[in-house]
Scaffold this active site. Structure first.
Site: not given
Ligand code: CO
Length: 211
Positions: A42, A44, A46, A98, A101
């Site tokens: 992803c 993302d 993080r 994750h 999400c």
């Molecule tokens: Co995500």
């Protein structure tokens, strides 16, 4: 100093630190790239592939998009897949979702995110539909989204197995194995969800016999 200038400063500090530890580091790395892993994760911020797996530059070939999707019309993903499998000859492909999400959560709502995001999120809604009974039985919405993260990873692994790129590599090289993982933002731990060894048979509807 602006925040983006700080990035450039940090970059210089990092490069110097690497050279102090190993004066030949960049020279060696610039000559050769032979990663064993393709990471589909992803976007993302993080979930950085290298940090959470303790890997170094040169070890993981990375593709990231919203909610780590494998969409069969995605030329970007398929270029990465083709190159990773046929040129780098990676031994493992990891699809890593994750918990928590945002893309998964957004797909569970009926909110109109407008044209492009709707188009992308619809692919996640299709996964939800496949597992609707199981998911609807989970009352807590956060737990339901987390379960959808797991099921979504499994479906994306299956999507990879449906491609001729993978089926050809399985037939002629007996590689790569494909792994579906989900990373926990709250504890930093990766949970393995679903594995496909090279050569695993899938629904015959999607298997090519003239590769
Ligand atoms: Co995500």
């Amino acid at each position: 100093m602006t925040p983006y200038e700080k990035l450039l400063l940090e970059n210089k500090a990092w490069a110097n630190e690497m050279l102090e530890n190993d004066p030949d580091y960049f020279h060696r790395l610039s000559d050769i790239q032979t990663p064993d892993f393709l990471w589909i994760g992803c976007s993302d911020s993080r979930v950085p592939a290298d940090k959470i797996t303790g890997t170094q530059p040169g070890e993981i070939f990375v593709h990231r998009n919203i909610a780590n999707m494998v969409i069969h019309t995605d030329v970007n993903l398929f270029s990465v897949l083709d190159y990773a499998v046929n040129y780098l000859k990676v031994k493992h492909i990891i699809v890593c979702g994750h918990y928590g999400c945002g893309g998964i959560k957004a797909a569970m709502t009926d909110h109109d995110y407008k044209y492009v995001l709707n188009m992308w999120l619809r692919n996640i809604k299709d996964v939800y539909r496949l597992y609707r009974d199981e998911l609807n039985a989970i009352e807590d919405l956060e737990s339901r989204a987390d379960r959808l993260s797991e099921l979504n990873v499994k479906e994306q692994v299956l999507h990879l197995a449906k491609t001729s790129v993978i089926q050809k590599a399985w037939k002629y090289n007996n590689s790569p194995d494909i792994h579906g993982w989900v990373y926990g933002l709250k504890d930093g731990i990766i949970k393995p969800i679903f594995d496909m060894k090279a050569g695993t048979h899938i629904d015959p509807l999607y298997e090519y016999d003239d590769l």
